[in-house]
Write an enzyme that holds these catalytic residues in place. Structure first.
Site, PDB file in Angstrom:
ATOM      1  N   LYS A  31       0.842  -1.206   0.000  1.00 51.20           N
ATOM      2  CA  LYS A  31       0.000   0.000   0.000  1.00 51.20           C
ATOM      3  C   LYS A  31       0.872   1.249   0.000  1.00 51.20           C
ATOM      4  O   LYS A  31       1.742   1.413   0.849  1.00 51.20           O
ATOM      5  CB  LYS A  31      -0.906   0.024   1.243  1.00 51.20           C
ATOM      6  CG  LYS A  31      -1.794   1.268   1.300  1.00 51.20           C
ATOM      7  CD  LYS A  31      -2.783   1.182   2.452  1.00 51.20           C
ATOM      8  CE  LYS A  31      -2.278   1.824   3.706  1.00 51.20           C
ATOM      9  NZ  LYS A  31      -2.490   3.273   3.788  1.00 51.20           N
ATOM     10  N   ASP A  58      -3.567   4.380  -1.918  1.00 53.06           N
ATOM     11  CA  ASP A  58      -4.520   4.862  -0.916  1.00 53.06           C
ATOM     12  C   ASP A  58      -4.458   6.388  -0.808  1.00 53.06           C
ATOM     13  O   ASP A  58      -3.897   6.930   0.137  1.00 53.06           O
ATOM     14  CB  ASP A  58      -4.185   4.187   0.429  1.00 53.06           C
ATOM     15  CG  ASP A  58      -5.200   4.494   1.508  1.00 53.06           C
ATOM     16  OD1 ASP A  58      -6.338   4.874   1.172  1.00 53.06           O
ATOM     17  OD2 ASP A  58      -4.851   4.362   2.699  1.00 53.06           O
ATOM     18  N   LEU A  59      -5.057   7.057  -1.798  1.00 54.27           N
ATOM     19  CA  LEU A  59      -5.030   8.527  -1.800  1.00 54.27           C
ATOM     20  C   LEU A  59      -6.397   9.124  -1.450  1.00 54.27           C
ATOM     21  O   LEU A  59      -6.554  10.340  -1.411  1.00 54.27           O
ATOM     22  CB  LEU A  59      -4.538   9.048  -3.160  1.00 54.27           C
ATOM     23  CG  LEU A  59      -3.104   8.626  -3.519  1.00 54.27           C
ATOM     24  CD1 LEU A  59      -2.719   9.159  -4.899  1.00 54.27           C
ATOM     25  CD2 LEU A  59      -2.104   9.118  -2.477  1.00 54.27           C
ATOM     26  N   LYS A  60      -7.368   8.285  -1.208  1.00 56.85           N
ATOM     27  CA  LYS A  60      -8.710   8.718  -0.750  1.00 56.85           C
ATOM     28  C   LYS A  60      -9.214   9.958  -1.493  1.00 56.85           C
ATOM     29  O   LYS A  60      -9.446  11.005  -0.904  1.00 56.85           O
ATOM     30  CB  LYS A  60      -8.691   8.973   0.764  1.00 56.85           C
ATOM     31  CG  LYS A  60      -8.295   7.756   1.582  1.00 56.85           C
ATOM     32  CD  LYS A  60      -8.397   8.032   3.073  1.00 56.85           C
ATOM     33  CE  LYS A  60      -8.024   6.831   3.911  1.00 56.85           C
ATOM     34  NZ  LYS A  60      -6.602   6.503   3.882  1.00 56.85           N
ATOM     35  N   HIS A  62     -11.387  12.745  -3.078  1.00 52.61           N
ATOM     36  CA  HIS A  62     -12.646  13.398  -2.699  1.00 52.61           C
ATOM     37  C   HIS A  62     -12.632  14.782  -3.351  1.00 52.61           C
ATOM     38  O   HIS A  62     -11.930  15.683  -2.891  1.00 52.61           O
ATOM     39  CB  HIS A  62     -12.739  13.519  -1.171  1.00 52.61           C
ATOM     40  CG  HIS A  62     -14.001  14.163  -0.688  1.00 52.61           C
ATOM     41  ND1 HIS A  62     -14.237  14.392   0.652  1.00 52.61           N
ATOM     42  CD2 HIS A  62     -15.091  14.606  -1.348  1.00 52.61           C
ATOM     43  CE1 HIS A  62     -15.427  14.963   0.792  1.00 52.61           C
ATOM     44  NE2 HIS A  62     -15.954  15.106  -0.413  1.00 52.61           N
ATOM     45  N   ASP A  63     -13.377  14.931  -4.449  1.00 56.91           N
ATOM     46  CA  ASP A  63     -13.360  16.199  -5.188  1.00 56.91           C
ATOM     47  C   ASP A  63     -14.602  16.223  -6.072  1.00 56.91           C
ATOM     48  O   ASP A  63     -15.477  15.362  -5.933  1.00 56.91           O
ATOM     49  CB  ASP A  63     -12.066  16.271  -6.029  1.00 56.91           C
ATOM     50  CG  ASP A  63     -11.591  17.705  -6.245  1.00 56.91           C
ATOM     51  OD1 ASP A  63     -12.431  18.560  -6.590  1.00 56.91           O
ATOM     52  OD2 ASP A  63     -10.385  17.955  -6.085  1.00 56.91           O
ATOM     53  N   ILE A  64     -14.686  17.173  -6.999  1.00 57.09           N
ATOM     54  CA  ILE A  64     -15.833  17.171  -7.913  1.00 57.09           C
ATOM     55  C   ILE A  64     -15.718  15.924  -8.805  1.00 57.09           C
ATOM     56  O   ILE A  64     -14.608  15.413  -9.024  1.00 57.09           O
ATOM     57  CB  ILE A  64     -15.913  18.468  -8.764  1.00 57.09           C
ATOM     58  CG1 ILE A  64     -14.641  18.658  -9.592  1.00 57.09           C
ATOM     59  CG2 ILE A  64     -16.169  19.680  -7.873  1.00 57.09           C
ATOM     60  CD1 ILE A  64     -14.771  19.784 -10.624  1.00 57.09           C
ATOM     61  N   ASN A  66     -15.704  15.155 -11.948  1.00 60.30           N
ATOM     62  CA  ASN A  66     -14.787  15.089 -13.091  1.00 60.30           C
ATOM     63  C   ASN A  66     -13.324  14.958 -12.653  1.00 60.30           C
ATOM     64  O   ASN A  66     -12.555  14.216 -13.265  1.00 60.30           O
ATOM     65  CB  ASN A  66     -14.969  16.320 -13.993  1.00 60.30           C
ATOM     66  CG  ASN A  66     -14.148  16.180 -15.252  1.00 60.30           C
ATOM     67  OD1 ASN A  66     -14.374  15.260 -16.043  1.00 60.30           O
ATOM     68  ND2 ASN A  66     -13.157  17.045 -15.426  1.00 60.30           N
ATOM     69  N   THR A 122     -11.800   6.078  10.841  1.00 63.59           N
ATOM     70  CA  THR A 122     -11.840   5.561  12.223  1.00 63.59           C
ATOM     71  C   THR A 122     -11.370   6.608  13.230  1.00 63.59           C
ATOM     72  O   THR A 122     -11.520   6.422  14.425  1.00 63.59           O
ATOM     73  CB  THR A 122     -10.996   4.278  12.374  1.00 63.59           C
ATOM     74  OG1 THR A 122      -9.726   4.514  11.784  1.00 63.59           O
ATOM     75  CG2 THR A 122     -11.659   3.093  11.727  1.00 63.59           C
ATOM     76  N   GLY A 213       1.326  -2.352   8.654  1.00 63.65           N
ATOM     77  CA  GLY A 213       2.541  -1.588   8.380  1.00 63.65           C
ATOM     78  C   GLY A 213       3.639  -1.824   9.407  1.00 63.65           C
ATOM     79  O   GLY A 213       4.498  -2.697   9.223  1.00 63.65           O
ATOM     80  N   ARG A 214       3.588  -1.068  10.505  1.00 62.99           N
ATOM     81  CA  ARG A 214       4.695  -1.076  11.472  1.00 62.99           C
ATOM     82  C   ARG A 214       5.084  -2.440  12.034  1.00 62.99           C
ATOM     83  O   ARG A 214       6.273  -2.695  12.220  1.00 62.99           O
ATOM     84  CB  ARG A 214       4.400  -0.049  12.582  1.00 62.99           C
ATOM     85  CG  ARG A 214       4.568   1.372  12.067  1.00 62.99           C
ATOM     86  CD  ARG A 214       3.943   2.391  12.980  1.00 62.99           C
ATOM     87  NE  ARG A 214       2.481   2.337  12.905  1.00 62.99           N
ATOM     88  CZ  ARG A 214       1.678   3.151  13.570  1.00 62.99           C
ATOM     89  NH1 ARG A 214       2.185   4.082  14.357  1.00 62.99           N
ATOM     90  NH2 ARG A 214       0.368   3.046  13.444  1.00 62.99           N
TER      91      ARG A 214
HETATM   92  O1  C5P Z   1       1.493   0.750  10.790  1.00 61.83           O
HETATM   93  P1  C5P Z   1       0.041   0.355  10.781  1.00 61.83           P
HETATM   94  O2  C5P Z   1      -0.176  -1.134  10.667  1.00 61.83           O
HETATM   95  O3  C5P Z   1      -0.722   0.963  11.936  1.00 61.83           O
HETATM   96  O4  C5P Z   1      -0.524   0.998   9.432  1.00 61.83           O
HETATM   97  C1  C5P Z   1      -1.868   0.964   9.070  1.00 61.83           C
HETATM   98  C2  C5P Z   1      -2.060   1.626   7.738  1.00 61.83           C
HETATM   99  O5  C5P Z   1      -3.460   1.684   7.480  1.00 61.83           O
HETATM  100  C3  C5P Z   1      -1.569   3.077   7.664  1.00 61.83           C
HETATM  101  O6  C5P Z   1      -1.144   3.304   6.318  1.00 61.83           O
HETATM  102  C4  C5P Z   1      -2.783   3.894   7.989  1.00 61.83           C
HETATM  103  O7  C5P Z   1      -2.755   5.165   7.398  1.00 61.83           O
HETATM  104  C5  C5P Z   1      -3.898   3.041   7.375  1.00 61.83           C
HETATM  105  N1  C5P Z   1      -5.203   3.242   7.979  1.00 61.83           N
HETATM  106  C6  C5P Z   1      -5.468   3.024   9.325  1.00 61.83           C
HETATM  107  N2  C5P Z   1      -6.730   3.222   9.821  1.00 61.83           N
HETATM  108  C7  C5P Z   1      -7.706   3.644   9.012  1.00 61.83           C
HETATM  109  C8  C5P Z   1      -7.467   3.856   7.662  1.00 61.83           C
HETATM  110  C9  C5P Z   1      -6.183   3.641   7.168  1.00 61.83           C
HETATM  111  O8  C5P Z   1      -4.597   2.640  10.073  1.00 61.83           O
HETATM  112  N3  C5P Z   1      -8.910   3.800   9.506  1.00 61.83           N
END
Ligand code: C5P
Length: 238
Positions: A31, A58-60, A62-64, A66, A122, A213-214
């Site tokens: 991602k 994952d750039l989410k 949100h705009d008009i 077009n 969240t 991620g981490r």
């Molecule tokens: O490092 P970690 O496992 O916490 O990373 C979770 C990834 O998921 C991050 O890229 C974070 O921005 C994304 N994310 C999240 N909670 C959300 C939406 C996206 O942790 N509600």
């Protein structure tokens, strides 16, 4: 089960990112979010695709409508595999996003990216919905209404927490592909995540993919961490 784990590449440094990707030979999905797309842009995406990895952008958006349509089209041209939009942007905006995928598919005669709609972040609670967005309903109700809008717009995927996944499965069955972040294996630190579930529980609640991620990229041995998660998932489904 490595196809269910999406590794979030939120670490710093271009070389560090690619070193991690090369270490995680078995990982299929990565991602790229706003941080590292801003830092390294399409160069990073192209490197991932060169390595035959699947990319979740994952750039989410949100705009008009077009602007979202053209952004989704441009993302498809990079051959990314999944991308996110905000369902709060409205049904027309989501339809426009889906049209962009169709346009790409017709032009190139190949499958485009799957669009995932974000419902309520969240980081928002009932109070935020009311105070900041003037929405007079609780988070769960808003999640279900926004998921319903996504369905109406022909969007087949959602990003959802584990708790929301249960709710979405109860209300919409298997219709949506669900991607869930906020995952922590029992052996990993929670970091700043407050409500976490284990990989195994997330899959059992109905998620199709989990984002981690981490616990992987901060581990002393990322390969070993990835492998442990994969084994935990194999166990969940056996
Ligand atoms: O490092 P970690 O496992 O916490 O990373 C979770 C990834 O998921 C991050 O890229 C974070 O921005 C994304 N994310 C999240 N909670 C959300 C939406 C996206 O942790 N509600």
């Amino acid at each position: 089960m490595n196809e269910k784990v999406i590794v979030a590449l939120d670490l710093r440094g271009y070389d560090e990112i690619l070193t991690l990707v090369d270490k995680l030979e078995e990982a299929i999905w990565f991602k790229v979010g706003a941080v590292n797309f801003t830092a390294y842009g399409t160069k990073l995406i192209k490197e991932l695709k060169k390595r035959n990895k699947k990319v979740f952008l994952d750039l989410k958006y949100h705009d008009i409508p077009n602007t979202v349509k053209e952004s989704v089209y441009a993302a498809n041209e990079l051959r990314i595999d999944m991308l996110t939009i905000h369902s709060i942007g409205g049904i027309e905006m989501m339809i426009a996003a889906q049209e962009a995928v169709k346009d790409f598919e017709i032009k190139h005669n190949e499958k485009g990216a799957q669009i995932l709609a974000v419902t309520v972040l969240t980081s928002m609670n009932d109070e935020n919905l009311k105070r900041d967005m003037f929405i007079n309903m609780n988070v769960e109700e808003a999640v279900l209404k926004l998921a319903n809008n996504a369905l109406k717009a022909g969007i087949s995927g959602l990003v959802a927490s584990a708790k929301e996944t249960k709710l979405i499965r109860e209300n919409f069955g298997d219709y949506f592909t669900i991607v869930t972040p906020g995952i922590r294996p029992a052996w990993a630190s929670k970091n700043d995540q407050k409500r976490v579930v284990t990989p195994k529980d997330a899959i059992e609640f109905g998620s199709n993919y989990i984002v981690i991620g981490r616990p992987i990229y901060n581990a002393d041995n990322p390969q070993e961490a990835f492998d442990k998660i994969r084994k935990e998932l194999n166990h969940a489904n056996s």
